[in-house]
Design a protein around this motif. Structure first.
Motif, PDB file in Angstrom:
ATOM      1  N   LEU A 283       0.822  -1.207   0.000  1.00  0.00           N
ATOM      2  CA  LEU A 283       0.000   0.000   0.000  1.00  0.00           C
ATOM      3  C   LEU A 283       0.862   1.266   0.000  1.00  0.00           C
ATOM      4  CD1 LEU A 283      -2.865  -0.977   2.483  1.00  0.00           C
ATOM      5  CD2 LEU A 283      -2.920  -0.953  -0.015  1.00  0.00           C
TER       6      LEU A 283
ATOM      7  N   PHE B 213      -3.079   6.023  -2.883  1.00  0.00           N
ATOM      8  CA  PHE B 213      -3.330   5.838  -1.451  1.00  0.00           C
ATOM      9  C   PHE B 213      -2.580   6.904  -0.672  1.00  0.00           C
ATOM     10  CE2 PHE B 213      -5.561   2.234   0.353  1.00  0.00           C
ATOM     11  CZ  PHE B 213      -5.912   1.516  -0.788  1.00  0.00           C
TER      12      PHE B 213
ATOM     13  N   ASP C  25      -4.541   6.155   4.742  1.00  0.00           N
ATOM     14  CA  ASP C  25      -5.416   5.168   4.122  1.00  0.00           C
ATOM     15  C   ASP C  25      -4.795   3.773   4.165  1.00  0.00           C
ATOM     16  OD1 ASP C  25      -7.301   7.083   3.546  1.00  0.00           O
ATOM     17  OD2 ASP C  25      -6.463   7.525   1.565  1.00  0.00           O
TER      18      ASP C  25
ATOM     19  N   LYS D 186      -5.375   2.433   7.616  1.00  0.00           N
ATOM     20  CA  LYS D 186      -6.806   2.150   7.817  1.00  0.00           C
ATOM     21  C   LYS D 186      -7.214   0.868   7.106  1.00  0.00           C
ATOM     22  CE  LYS D 186      -8.310   6.978   8.392  1.00  0.00           C
ATOM     23  NZ  LYS D 186      -9.076   8.100   7.767  1.00  0.00           N
ATOM     24  N   THR D 187      -6.735   0.708   5.871  1.00  0.00           N
ATOM     25  CA  THR D 187      -7.082  -0.493   5.105  1.00  0.00           C
ATOM     26  C   THR D 187      -6.539  -1.742   5.781  1.00  0.00           C
ATOM     27  OG1 THR D 187      -7.015   0.804   3.058  1.00  0.00           O
ATOM     28  CG2 THR D 187      -6.916  -1.594   2.842  1.00  0.00           C
ATOM     29  N   THR D 188      -5.290  -1.688   6.235  1.00  0.00           N
ATOM     30  CA  THR D 188      -4.688  -2.828   6.930  1.00  0.00           C
ATOM     31  C   THR D 188      -5.447  -3.144   8.213  1.00  0.00           C
ATOM     32  OG1 THR D 188      -2.518  -2.177   6.066  1.00  0.00           O
ATOM     33  CG2 THR D 188      -2.549  -3.738   7.897  1.00  0.00           C
TER      34      THR D 188
ATOM     35  N   TYR E  93      -8.842  -4.876   7.379  1.00  0.00           N
ATOM     36  CA  TYR E  93      -8.665  -6.285   7.014  1.00  0.00           C
ATOM     37  C   TYR E  93      -8.324  -7.136   8.231  1.00  0.00           C
ATOM     38  CZ  TYR E  93      -8.900  -5.697   1.933  1.00  0.00           C
ATOM     39  OH  TYR E  93      -9.335  -5.471   0.652  1.00  0.00           O
TER      40      TYR E  93
END
Length: 448
Positions: A368, A377, A381, A384-386, A389
């Protein structure tokens, strides 16, 4: 650039692509298996603690020094004449109870597997539970097949192959890098991408040998049904005694369990009995399963089959006397779960096992961060994405555990199957569409 150098550079790019895409598309699976595996190595210890403290099931000292359970087993047989299977698990340590695993077939109902607790000192039943709804069964089923009953085991095997590919390509990518220094070093920087990349290398190299062993044994155990069918491999140790009586007569036969244990000690001195099972199919036999001290093989693979009528030996399987193929077959599970070297080895397995999960997370974060350069990205972000998940995986594991423990195994299995297959179909669909989209763009680019 020479042809040799160009070929080496092309190989490195190929290894990097494999490492990148296999890790990216299987990272969630590897992370989940890493976490569940780190806990699953302690299944016997966790289950023993639960039985002792939650069910208040303890054994008093035995007057004979050995476990006493004959009267309790007779009582269970009389109370449940419709039982279809009976297996007795002996305690590993003093104070632990004897487990009588009984499969019941109620009239007009579904099969039910009940685990009865027997005080091994006073020979009395002191509790019971539904085996399928136990935490021990959840941990085993989640790690082995993700609670997906159709082909979850094979999916776990594919995860093992993916981990092997990621581990080996990681070594090939950083092989030249490792020649320049004894061990990867942490660079002094505040750039989180570089910090994560350095820790990714350090832990990847440190746990490389362990991850390869876990990956290959996990792939074998998961893909075993397919591999054995394709390679025409026969399962070792599949002795079946001849049918000599009607099943009802077999179930009604009295068994002197103390005499069974004495005979086992005489006929197979090295065997440490852990499980006794009485036949119900008309073969009129009692099977004694157990371990041999100092051997690295899966639990209870050594067996002695005795006749119910006169307790004479009918069949004996000592893994030490078997061919190399048999030994190779039965060493896989022990190597995978670290079930051969005591509690300290299991703790080491758990610690090293968690590195696979960290490598999945750190690899995803690095991916990312690299996308930041393309302005797809922002740094926040990526975290946040990690986080999303990671929390989603934890919620799935915890949610299925709660459903299994408090509602039932079948309901948990159904929900897990729906979620896993939906996610898998979505992932495959996304990868296919991505590939077709890139192919379309490549074929429709204007010529220079």
């Amino acid at each position: 650039m020479s042809k040799r150098a160009g070929k080496a550079e092309n190989n490195k790019k190929l290894f990097w692509r494999l490492h990148h895409w296999v890790g990216l598309y299987t990272g969630i699976l590897i992370g989940a298996l890493s976490l569940t595996g780190a806990v699953a190595v302690f299944i016997p210890e966790i289950d023993g603690w639960i039985v002792k403290h939650h069910y208040k099931a303890l054994s008093s000292p035995s007057p004979t020094g050995g476990p006493q359970f004959s009267q309790s087993i007779d009582s269970l047989i009389h109370q449940h004449p419709d039982y279809s299977s009976l297996s007795i698990s002996l305690p590993d340590h003093s104070g632990q109870v004897v487990h009588a695993d009984v499969i019941l077939r109620p009239e007009g109902g579904n099969l039910k597997r009940v685990d009865f607790f027997i005080d091994a000192g006073k020979d009395r039943i002191i509790g019971q539970r539904n085996h399928q709804n136990s935490l021990a069964n959840y941990l085993r089923q989640m790690h082995v097949r993700l609670y997906e009953g159709y082909w979850g085991r094979q999916l776990v095997g594919i995860g093992g192959l993916a981990l092997a590919v990621v581990a080996i390509t990681g070594l090939l990518i950083y092989g030249n890098f490792m020649k320049k220094q004894l061990w990867p070093k942490l660079r002094k920087t505040r750039d989180m991408r570089i910090i994560m990349a350095d820790w990714h290398k350090i832990l990847g190299i440190s746990a490389l040998a362990f991850n390869v062993v876990i990956a290959l044994t996990g792939a074998w155990l998961g893909l075993q049904p397919w591999l054995m069918r394709w390679l025409e491999i026969k399962t070792p140790n599949t002795f079946k005694a001849a049918i000599v009586m009607e099943p009802e007569a077999d179930k009604a036969m009295y068994v002197n369990w103390n005499e069974i244990l004495k005979t086992a000690k005489k006929e197979f001195p090295a065997l440490q009995p852990r499980q006794l099972s009485s036949s119900t199919n008309g073969s009129g036999t009692v099977t004694v399963r157990g371990n041999i001290a100092g051997q690295i093989y899966e639990r209870d693979i050594n067996i002695l089959v005795l006749s119910k009528t006169d307790y004479r030996p009918i069949f004996k399987y000592d893994v030490r006397e078997q061919s190399l193929s048999h030994k190779f077959y039965f060493i896989q599970e022990a190597l995978h779960f670290g079930d051969f070297g005591g509690l300290m080895l299991k703790a080491l397995y758990a610690l090293l096992g968690l590195t696979s999960g960290f490598l999945s997370i750190s690899g995803f974060v690095i991916f990312l961060f690299r996308r930041q350069k393309k302005k797809k990205f922002q740094r926040a972000d990526a975290w946040k994405t990690t986080f999303v998940y990671s929390v989603a995986v934890l919620l799935f594991l915890i949610g299925i555990a709660l459903i299994s423990l408090f509602i039932g195994y079948s309901t948990a299995s159904l929900i897990a199957g729906i979620l896993i297959n939906t996610l898998l179909i979505g992932l495959i669909g996304y990868a296919l569409l991505r590939y077709l989209f890139r192919l379309f763009n490549r074929n429709h680019q204007p010529s220079a």
